[in-house]
Design a protein around this motif. Structure first.
Motif, PDB file in Angstrom:
ATOM      1  N   SER A   1       6.208   1.009  -3.060  1.00  0.00           N
ATOM      2  CA  SER A   1       7.280   0.541  -2.180  1.00  0.00           C
ATOM      3  C   SER A   1       6.805  -0.688  -1.415  1.00  0.00           C
ATOM      4  N   ASP A   2       7.756  -1.433  -0.890  1.00  0.00           N
ATOM      5  CA  ASP A   2       7.401  -2.602  -0.072  1.00  0.00           C
ATOM      6  C   ASP A   2       6.530  -2.190   1.108  1.00  0.00           C
ATOM      7  N   LYS A   3       6.860  -1.072   1.737  1.00  0.00           N
ATOM      8  CA  LYS A   3       6.076  -0.600   2.882  1.00  0.00           C
ATOM      9  C   LYS A   3       4.635  -0.298   2.473  1.00  0.00           C
ATOM     10  N   ALA A   4       4.455   0.389   1.347  1.00  0.00           N
ATOM     11  CA  ALA A   4       3.105   0.709   0.873  1.00  0.00           C
ATOM     12  C   ALA A   4       2.332  -0.570   0.569  1.00  0.00           C
TER      13      ALA A   4
ATOM     14  N   ASN B   1       2.859  -3.586   1.851  1.00  0.00           N
ATOM     15  CA  ASN B   1       2.590  -4.296   3.113  1.00  0.00           C
ATOM     16  C   ASN B   1       1.493  -3.610   3.915  1.00  0.00           C
ATOM     17  N   ASP B   2       1.510  -2.278   3.973  1.00  0.00           N
ATOM     18  CA  ASP B   2       0.476  -1.535   4.700  1.00  0.00           C
ATOM     19  C   ASP B   2      -0.900  -1.792   4.087  1.00  0.00           C
TER      20      ASP B   2
ATOM     21  N   ASP C   1      -5.284   2.289   2.491  1.00  0.00           N
ATOM     22  CA  ASP C   1      -5.270   2.000   3.932  1.00  0.00           C
ATOM     23  C   ASP C   1      -6.674   1.995   4.532  1.00  0.00           C
TER      24      ASP C   1
ATOM     25  N   SER D   1       6.364   6.777  -2.312  1.00  0.00           N
ATOM     26  CA  SER D   1       6.004   5.394  -1.983  1.00  0.00           C
ATOM     27  C   SER D   1       5.119   4.764  -3.051  1.00  0.00           C
TER      28      SER D   1
END
Length: 128
Positions: free
Chosen positions: A51-54, A56-57, A91, A31
């Protein structure tokens, strides 16, 4: 004489070999990718892909944009193939004590600890 000096001149002009830990590494989930290199006389690592998820998180937790952010900070050698410094956890928005150990030429063990080393987590990162 020239035949002897010419190879020596080229050897002196060639760039110094980079430490084996320098390069681009990715975490187990792939990620993020981190480029390691010198930051003054220490070792640091900056996020070069996420990654997009990383992304966004991290944004949901109020972290700055990931690309270009130093994830690995201020590591100093602490043994053969081992460095100690801090790892920033997007995070959580905090940096924690950490060690990096070269397992082999293409694998790093990145370990971060809370509460003075009481609670630790390790990940194996692979060279890209």
């Amino acid at each position: 004489m020239i035949a002897v000096l010419l190879p020596l001149m080229f050897a002196a002009a060639s760039p110094a070999a980079q430490p084996a830990i320098f390069g681009v590494w990715h975490n187990p989930k792939n990620s993020v990718a981190v480029r390691t290199g010198a930051c003054g006389d220490k070792l640091c690592g900056w996020i070069v892909r996420a990654s997009d998820k990383a992304r966004n998180d991290a944004a949901a937790k109020g972290a700055p944009p990931l690309i270009g952010t130093a994830l690995l900070r201020g590591y100093k050698p602490s043994g053969r193939g081992r460095w100690s410094g801090q790892v920033w956890i997007p995070d959580m928005g905090r940096a924690f004590g950490s060690t990096i150990t070269m397992v082999d030429a293409n694998t790093l063990n990145v370990k971060g600890c809370l509460i003075g080393g009481l609670i630790c987590k390790s990940q194996l990162w692979r060279r890209e």
